[in-house]
Design an enzyme around this catalytic site. Structure first.
Site, short mmCIF file in Angstrom:
data_model
loop_
_atom_site.label_atom_id
_atom_site.label_comp_id
_atom_site.label_asym_id
_atom_site.label_seq_id
_atom_site.Cartn_x
_atom_site.Cartn_y
_atom_site.Cartn_z
N GLU A 14 -2.35 8.00 8.89
CA GLU A 14 -0.89 7.88 8.92
C GLU A 14 -0.33 8.48 10.22
O GLU A 14 0.68 8.01 10.74
CB GLU A 14 -0.25 8.58 7.72
CG GLU A 14 -0.47 7.85 6.39
CD GLU A 14 0.26 6.50 6.32
OE1 GLU A 14 1.34 6.36 6.90
OE2 GLU A 14 -0.29 5.58 5.67
N CYS A 63 -4.49 -1.67 -1.79
CA CYS A 63 -4.64 -0.25 -2.07
C CYS A 63 -5.56 -0.10 -3.28
O CYS A 63 -5.27 -0.66 -4.35
CB CYS A 63 -3.26 0.32 -2.39
SG CYS A 63 -3.29 2.06 -2.89
N ASN A 64 -6.66 0.61 -3.10
CA ASN A 64 -7.58 0.80 -4.23
C ASN A 64 -6.95 1.65 -5.32
O ASN A 64 -7.19 1.44 -6.51
CB ASN A 64 -8.85 1.50 -3.74
CG ASN A 64 -9.71 0.60 -2.90
OD1 ASN A 64 -9.43 0.39 -1.73
ND2 ASN A 64 -10.73 0.03 -3.49
N THR A 65 -6.17 2.64 -4.91
CA THR A 65 -5.58 3.56 -5.89
C THR A 65 -4.60 2.81 -6.79
O THR A 65 -4.64 2.94 -8.03
CB THR A 65 -4.86 4.72 -5.17
OG1 THR A 65 -5.75 5.27 -4.19
CG2 THR A 65 -4.44 5.79 -6.14
N CYS A 108 -11.04 2.91 -0.01
CA CYS A 108 -9.63 3.23 0.25
C CYS A 108 -9.27 2.48 1.52
O CYS A 108 -10.04 2.52 2.49
CB CYS A 108 -9.43 4.73 0.44
SG CYS A 108 -7.79 5.17 1.10
N THR A 109 -8.13 1.79 1.52
CA THR A 109 -7.83 0.90 2.65
C THR A 109 -7.46 1.66 3.93
O THR A 109 -7.41 1.07 4.99
CB THR A 109 -6.72 -0.09 2.28
OG1 THR A 109 -5.59 0.64 1.78
CG2 THR A 109 -7.19 -1.09 1.26
N HIS A 110 -7.19 2.94 3.82
CA HIS A 110 -6.95 3.71 5.04
C HIS A 110 -8.26 3.99 5.81
O HIS A 110 -8.26 4.13 7.02
CB HIS A 110 -6.30 5.07 4.71
CG HIS A 110 -4.83 5.00 4.45
ND1 HIS A 110 -4.31 4.47 3.29
CD2 HIS A 110 -3.76 5.38 5.21
CE1 HIS A 110 -2.97 4.56 3.33
NE2 HIS A 110 -2.62 5.11 4.48
N TYR A 119 -0.69 8.24 -2.44
CA TYR A 119 -0.89 7.97 -3.88
C TYR A 119 -2.10 8.75 -4.42
O TYR A 119 -2.15 9.09 -5.60
CB TYR A 119 -1.18 6.49 -4.11
CG TYR A 119 -0.01 5.52 -4.05
CD1 TYR A 119 1.31 5.95 -3.96
CD2 TYR A 119 -0.25 4.14 -4.12
CE1 TYR A 119 2.36 5.03 -3.92
CE2 TYR A 119 0.79 3.22 -4.09
CZ TYR A 119 2.09 3.67 -3.99
OH TYR A 119 3.12 2.76 -3.97
N GLY A 120 -3.07 8.97 -3.54
CA GLY A 120 -4.38 9.49 -3.98
C GLY A 120 -4.37 10.74 -4.83
O GLY A 120 -5.10 10.83 -5.82
N ASP A 167 0.88 -1.17 0.00
CA ASP A 167 0.00 0.00 0.00
C ASP A 167 0.92 1.22 0.00
O ASP A 167 2.13 1.10 0.20
CB ASP A 167 -0.89 -0.02 1.25
CG ASP A 167 -1.84 1.18 1.33
OD1 ASP A 167 -2.27 1.68 0.26
OD2 ASP A 167 -2.17 1.63 2.45
N SER A 168 0.32 2.39 -0.18
CA SER A 168 1.13 3.62 -0.09
C SER A 168 1.65 3.82 1.33
O SER A 168 2.66 4.49 1.54
CB SER A 168 0.27 4.82 -0.48
OG SER A 168 -0.82 4.94 0.44
N1 DGL Z 1 -4.75 3.24 0.86
C1 DGL Z 1 -4.83 3.70 -0.45
C2 DGL Z 1 -6.08 3.27 -1.20
O1 DGL Z 1 -6.67 2.28 -0.84
C3 DGL Z 1 -4.34 5.05 -0.85
C4 DGL Z 1 -4.20 6.18 0.11
C5 DGL Z 1 -3.31 7.24 -0.51
O2 DGL Z 1 -2.10 6.98 -0.56
O3 DGL Z 1 -3.81 8.29 -0.94
O4 DGL Z 1 -6.46 3.86 -2.16
#
Ligand code: DGL
Length: 257
Positions: free
Chosen positions: A148, A69-71, A180-182, A38-39, A6-7
């Site tokens: 984070e 990570c979805n992104t 988004c996994t966060h 990453y977003g 993930d990011s």
């Molecule tokens: N956790 C990530 C996702 O699922 C991205 C969060 C990020 O880096 O912006 O998209």
């Protein structure tokens, strides 16, 4: 060995669930803090970065790589499969399909990063599964920053969550998809803000189950000594704090990236 990336620390929720399902598997987690988040980035940039990160995990011996990570999935799942044809990838897609199956109001909210919304994958799932359903979207970059920083409750978290999904709640959604996994780390605050009448869909457990199913058919992927190793490309301290809060243990290293 199974690699998960993930990011940052968002994908650790998926890793914890993989560990629960596959106690003997050797797992390696990579948090790409050097370029996180990453977003807000361009999809092409996230794709290139995902290829580098996945390539590193494959060199370390991973036969399965779970993109937690979805992104990164939106940006790179197809290209990763094409570039590393011998590796098995588990990717994520916004859980619009299950959401449309449970909405009674026909109004579904999706929260994700800006990059995930730009990707072809999001447009495709909406086209395929959401006919007759109105989909409301919001990108919530401040949630990634909060998670984070280890802030998952309290007034600051509450204010950021309200600012982002208050407008979706006010549209009368009855299902909210966390893409988004966060975001699931803020689950308690999100539930409070949207209220009991809104069902929250978190696809993370399904992604872990898919990884476990795949591990059953890929030689040696699920068999090991139950080792876990954690790497960050930029911020080992953040990774260590997140591991402590999730009760995960294993050596942490900072990669000279
Ligand atoms: N956790 C990530 C996702 O699922 C991205 C969060 C990020 O880096 O912006 O998209």
């Amino acid at each position: 060995m199974i690699g998960v990336f993930d990011s940052g620390v968002g994908g650790l929720g998926i890793l914890a669930e993989i560990r629960r399902l596959l106690p003997a598997a050797d797992l390696i987690y990579l948090a790409d803090h050097a370029v996180a988040p990453y977003g807000p980035r361009d999809l092409a940039e996230v794709r290139e970065r995902s290829e580098t990160v996945a390539g590193w995990l494959i060199e370390r011996g991973c036969s399965i790589v779970t993109i937690a990570c979805n992104t990164a999935s939106a940006a790179a799942l197809k290209s990763l499969r094409a570039r590393f044809p011998r590796t098995h990838f588990v990717g994520m897609e916004p859980a619009v399909k299950p959401a449309t199956e449970i909405t009674a109001a026909g109004r579904v909210g999706v929260v994700a990063t800006a990059a995930t919304f730009q990707g072809e994958l999001f447009a495709t799932v909406v086209d395929r599964f959401a006919s007759g359903v109105t989909v409301f979207t919001a990108a919530c970059p401040s949630w990634v920053t909060l998670v984070e920083a280890g802030i998952t409750s309290g007034p600051e978290a509450r204010a950021e969550v309200e600012a982002c999904i208050g407008p979706l709640r006010d549209e009368g959604i009855d299902v909210l998809v966390l893409a988004c996994t966060h975001y699931p780390r803020l689950m308690d605050v999100i539930s409070e803000v949207v209220g009991e009448a809104v069902a929250i869909v978190d696809p993370a457990p399904a992604v872990a189950r898919q990884t476990a199913r795949l591990a059953a058919s890929v030689a040696a992927a699920g068999a090991g000594r139950g080792r876990m190793e954690f790497c960050s490309t930029g911020d080992a301290g953040t990774l260590e704090s997140a591991l402590r809060s999730l009760g995960l243990h294993g050596p942490v290293s900072l990669l000279p990236w």
